[in-house]
Scaffold this motif. Structure first.
Motif, PDB file in Angstrom:
ATOM      1  N   SER A  57      13.497  -1.373  19.676  1.00 17.48           N
ATOM      2  CA  SER A  57      14.173  -1.206  18.606  1.00 17.48           C
ATOM      3  C   SER A  57      13.637  -2.681  17.808  1.00 17.48           C
ATOM      4  O   SER A  57      13.798  -2.650  16.540  1.00 17.48           O
ATOM      5  CB  SER A  57      15.501  -1.412  19.208  1.00 17.48           C
ATOM      6  N   MET A  58      13.403  -3.774  18.122  1.00 13.89           N
ATOM      7  CA  MET A  58      12.916  -4.704  17.194  1.00 13.89           C
ATOM      8  C   MET A  58      12.118  -4.336  16.738  1.00 13.89           C
ATOM      9  O   MET A  58      11.710  -4.921  15.382  1.00 13.89           O
ATOM     10  CB  MET A  58      12.861  -5.896  17.808  1.00 13.89           C
ATOM     11  N   ILE A  59      10.397  -3.894  17.324  1.00 11.47           N
ATOM     12  CA  ILE A  59       9.385  -3.446  16.906  1.00 11.47           C
ATOM     13  C   ILE A  59       9.972  -2.536  15.700  1.00 11.47           C
ATOM     14  O   ILE A  59       8.871  -2.446  14.578  1.00 11.47           O
ATOM     15  CB  ILE A  59       8.821  -2.457  17.807  1.00 11.47           C
ATOM     16  N   ALA A  60      10.485  -1.227  15.746  1.00  9.99           N
ATOM     17  CA  ALA A  60      11.293  -0.473  14.732  1.00  9.99           C
ATOM     18  C   ALA A  60      11.329  -1.412  13.467  1.00  9.99           C
ATOM     19  O   ALA A  60      11.149  -0.461  12.367  1.00  9.99           O
ATOM     20  CB  ALA A  60      11.826   0.476  15.128  1.00  9.99           C
ATOM     21  N   VAL A  61      12.280  -2.326  13.844  1.00  6.63           N
ATOM     22  CA  VAL A  61      13.117  -3.259  12.964  1.00  6.63           C
ATOM     23  C   VAL A  61      12.025  -3.710  11.007  1.00  6.63           C
ATOM     24  O   VAL A  61      11.692  -2.958  10.727  1.00  6.63           O
ATOM     25  CB  VAL A  61      14.145  -3.704  13.053  1.00  6.63           C
ATOM     26  N   VAL A  62      10.341  -3.830  12.236  1.00  2.85           N
ATOM     27  CA  VAL A  62       9.693  -5.377  12.086  1.00  2.85           C
ATOM     28  C   VAL A  62       9.109  -3.886  11.239  1.00  2.85           C
ATOM     29  O   VAL A  62       8.220  -4.619  10.188  1.00  2.85           O
ATOM     30  CB  VAL A  62       9.330  -5.745  12.925  1.00  2.85           C
ATOM     31  N   ALA A  63       9.230  -2.667  11.672  1.00  2.58           N
ATOM     32  CA  ALA A  63       8.060  -1.993  11.289  1.00  2.58           C
ATOM     33  C   ALA A  63       8.941  -1.169  10.054  1.00  2.58           C
ATOM     34  O   ALA A  63       7.875  -1.179   8.592  1.00  2.58           O
ATOM     35  CB  ALA A  63       7.658  -0.543  12.503  1.00  2.58           C
ATOM     36  N   LEU A  64      10.052  -0.961  10.090  1.00  2.00           N
ATOM     37  CA  LEU A  64       9.968  -0.388   8.151  1.00  2.00           C
ATOM     38  C   LEU A  64      10.396  -1.662   7.749  1.00  2.00           C
ATOM     39  O   LEU A  64      10.439  -1.320   6.600  1.00  2.00           O
ATOM     40  CB  LEU A  64      12.003  -0.160   8.933  1.00  2.00           C
ATOM     41  N   VAL A  65      10.722  -2.723   7.835  1.00  2.00           N
ATOM     42  CA  VAL A  65      10.403  -3.859   6.608  1.00  2.00           C
ATOM     43  C   VAL A  65       8.929  -3.489   6.580  1.00  2.00           C
ATOM     44  O   VAL A  65       8.669  -4.426   5.001  1.00  2.00           O
ATOM     45  CB  VAL A  65      11.526  -4.517   7.638  1.00  2.00           C
ATOM     46  N   GLY A  66       8.251  -3.769   7.115  1.00  2.00           N
ATOM     47  CA  GLY A  66       6.652  -3.984   6.731  1.00  2.00           C
ATOM     48  C   GLY A  66       6.019  -2.580   5.711  1.00  2.00           C
ATOM     49  O   GLY A  66       5.644  -2.930   4.669  1.00  2.00           O
ATOM     50  N   ILE A  67       6.363  -1.550   6.493  1.00  2.00           N
ATOM     51  CA  ILE A  67       6.609  -0.417   5.529  1.00  2.00           C
ATOM     52  C   ILE A  67       6.901  -0.683   4.342  1.00  2.00           C
ATOM     53  O   ILE A  67       6.484  -0.916   3.213  1.00  2.00           O
ATOM     54  CB  ILE A  67       7.034   0.736   6.312  1.00  2.00           C
ATOM     55  N   ALA A  68       8.493  -0.831   4.193  1.00  2.00           N
ATOM     56  CA  ALA A  68       8.957  -2.122   2.720  1.00  2.00           C
ATOM     57  C   ALA A  68       7.933  -2.375   2.035  1.00  2.00           C
ATOM     58  O   ALA A  68       7.637  -2.146   0.545  1.00  2.00           O
ATOM     59  CB  ALA A  68      10.584  -1.706   2.863  1.00  2.00           C
ATOM     60  N   ALA A  69       7.408  -3.591   2.998  1.00  2.00           N
ATOM     61  CA  ALA A  69       6.078  -4.379   1.999  1.00  2.00           C
ATOM     62  C   ALA A  69       5.304  -3.727   1.892  1.00  2.00           C
ATOM     63  O   ALA A  69       4.903  -4.300   0.152  1.00  2.00           O
ATOM     64  CB  ALA A  69       6.207  -5.667   2.907  1.00  2.00           C
ATOM     65  N   LEU A  70       4.270  -2.878   2.015  1.00  2.00           N
ATOM     66  CA  LEU A  70       3.541  -2.248   2.007  1.00  2.00           C
ATOM     67  C   LEU A  70       3.306  -1.199   0.897  1.00  2.00           C
ATOM     68  O   LEU A  70       2.744  -1.325  -0.128  1.00  2.00           O
ATOM     69  CB  LEU A  70       2.866  -1.743   3.042  1.00  2.00           C
TER      70      LEU A  70
END
Length: 121
Positions: A57-70
């Motif tokens: 779940s933490m990987i999913a959170v980091v991935a979502l925020v990272g996708i937003a930055a990208l």
């Protein structure tokens, strides 16, 4: 008629409705906000020690925020490319403009849910 205006000189007035300038600033803001959010999520999650949230779940959170930055950074890059080449492809800008805040909102919401769920009762 007017002493303030010299003949033969044209006053340069900046374009007030340059939508690409507003969109560029919006993407810059979203990129900064996403990176700050990513840093905050990582700092809080590592400072919490043994987190009650699962690793996935933490990987999913980091991935979502990272996708937003990208997506936000890709939006600024697309605007610069369009201004440099003169070629306009608005379909990608619309995708970036809509996708970046959605991904950031989902990431922040998921993190808040995980954080509040892990608080002691």
């Amino acid at each position: 008629m007017s002493d303030d205006i010299d003949e033969g000189k044209v006053a340069v007035v900046p374009e007030l409705h340059d939508s690409s300038a507003y969109l560029y600033d919006y993407f810059k803001h979203l990129t900064s906000l996403s990176i700050l959010t990513l840093g905050g999520v990582l700092a809080i999650s590592t400072a919490a020690g043994e987190a009650k949230a699962s690793k996935e779940s933490m990987i999913a959170v980091v991935a979502l925020v990272g996708i937003a930055a990208l997506l936000a950074f890709s939006g600024t890059s697309e605007i610069v490319r369009q201004k440099a080449t003169g070629e306009v492809k608005a379909k990608w800008l619309t995708f970036y403009r809509v996708g970046a805040p959605i991904a950031l909102s989902l990431g922040v919401g998921a993190f808040l849910y995980l954080f509040l769920k892990g608080l002691p009762k």
